[in-house]
Enzyme design. Structure first.
Site, mmCIF file in Angstrom:
data_model
loop_
_atom_site.group_PDB
_atom_site.id
_atom_site.type_symbol
_atom_site.label_atom_id
_atom_site.label_comp_id
_atom_site.label_asym_id
_atom_site.label_seq_id
_atom_site.Cartn_x
_atom_site.Cartn_y
_atom_site.Cartn_z
ATOM 1 N N LYS A 76 115.860 3.381 61.902
ATOM 2 C CA LYS A 76 114.777 2.018 62.240
ATOM 3 C C LYS A 76 114.665 1.482 60.978
ATOM 4 O O LYS A 76 115.068 0.052 60.452
ATOM 5 C CB LYS A 76 113.808 1.851 63.280
ATOM 6 C CG LYS A 76 112.295 3.284 61.658
ATOM 7 C CD LYS A 76 111.982 2.849 60.242
ATOM 8 C CE LYS A 76 111.827 3.326 59.382
ATOM 9 N NZ LYS A 76 110.664 2.843 58.166
ATOM 10 N N THR A 99 108.649 -1.594 60.258
ATOM 11 C CA THR A 99 109.477 -1.916 59.054
ATOM 12 C C THR A 99 110.233 -3.393 60.009
ATOM 13 O O THR A 99 110.615 -3.989 58.246
ATOM 14 C CB THR A 99 110.484 -0.911 59.438
ATOM 15 O OG1 THR A 99 109.766 0.786 59.618
ATOM 16 C CG2 THR A 99 111.310 -0.928 58.199
#
Length: 318
Positions: free
Chosen positions: A184, A241
């Protein structure tokens, strides 16, 4: 049970604060500045503001911290092997919980794989998921994934490391959990770059969605469970994120997109992108966003050219 946290960056410090605040005796090891932290009762350099609870002791003596019953290894991914190799005699006989995210350059191993190579007899787990250090230290509600192949050990660690504000969900799929936490960051760089270049929210949504597909392809190629990536350590961490400037990887991408100099801070997504792209090529896994990030990082392609290349890919079913 006592806890030792090896690594006094923002995340390691936050974990030490929340665990000590819940009454666990915690020793936080710092390579430098431990005496100042112990005196000031805060980590003014890495996580200024949140005070150290009474049960938290900062030390510059790694042996003192490593004497705890459970150890949290909160160093950057690319430094994990050196920490484990340099302290094998101290670390090899107690539960080790890797708290870093990423893929090691050269070996393309995740944190659990590195520990398995260096300390094969040590009980090990991985702690990952959507979290910012400031939130954890402030006592804001946070949920993470604790991945451990040993179900009994995982249950014990889950009970030991959960607090009223830090909720841990358990899985035995270590591969899926650590890949979600590492991959990610690569997509966060891409999303930050798109936003920094002014490509818009729709472009970010597309990158997140197709990036999540990339994460799943790689995870399944390595034997992970698809449901793991749909949980906290994959989808949850991806959302956080890729949408907040609290993320170092997203901020790094923003700087790339704006053509400005990035802040001097650890950005795990950069080495992870290179390591994952290499492994994907060997496995025959298609990861165009990851490849584009690497091309931009290496200076082989301008950002606009990378985005044009992604948009020019053959049309296909989703």
């Amino acid at each position: 049970m006592s806890v030792g946290v090896l690594g006094a960056g923002a995340f390691g410090t936050a974990l030490a604060i929340v665990l000590a605040g819940a009454g666990r005796p915690v020793t936080l090891w710092a390579r430098e500045g431990a005496a100042a932290m112990q005196t000031a009762r805060e980590n003014a350099r890495r996580l200024p503001g949140p005070p150290f609870p009474e049960a938290l002791t900062a030390t510059g003596d790694l042996a003192e911290a490593a004497a705890a019953e459970t150890l949290l290894l909160a160093v950057p991914m690319q430094r994990l092997r050196a920490l484990a190799e340099g302290n094998a005699a101290r670390l090899g006989d107690r539960p080790l919980v890797a708290c870093c995210k990423g893929v090691e350059l050269g070996t393309t191993l995740g944190p659990a794989g590195v520990l398995a190579e260096v300390l094969p007899d040590a009980p090990r787990a991985v702690l990952t998921g959507p979290s910012f250090a400031a939130d954890i230290a402030a006592g804001l509600p946070t949920a993470l994934t604790l991945a451990c192949a040993d179900a009994d050990l995982g249950a014990r660690l889950q009970a030991q490391l959960s607090t009223p504000t830090l909720r841990l969900y358990r899985t035995e799929d270590v591969t899926g959990a650590e890949l979600g936490g590492g991959l990610k960051n690569v997509i966060a760089i891409a999303c930050g770059a798109a936003m920094g270049a002014g490509l818009g929210e729709s472009a970010r949504a597309a990158l997140m969605t197709r990036g999540f597909a990339e994460m799943n392809r790689m995870a399944q190629a390595l034997g992970a469970e698809p449901t793991t990536l749909a949980g906290l350590s994959g989808f949850g961490d991806l959302v956080l994120t890729c949408t907040s400037e609290g993320s170092r990887n997203y901020r790094f991408g923003l700087a790339l997109g704006r053509g400005t100099e990035a802040a001097a801070e650890t950005v795990e997504g950069a080495p992870t992108a290179r390591a994952v792209a290499e492994r994907a090529r060997r496995l025959g896994v298609e990861m165009p966003i990851t490849e584009a990030v690497v091309a931009v990082l290496d200076g082989r392609m301008a950002l606009r050219a990378a985005m044009d290349a992604l948009l020019a890919r053959p049309l296909r079913e989703e």
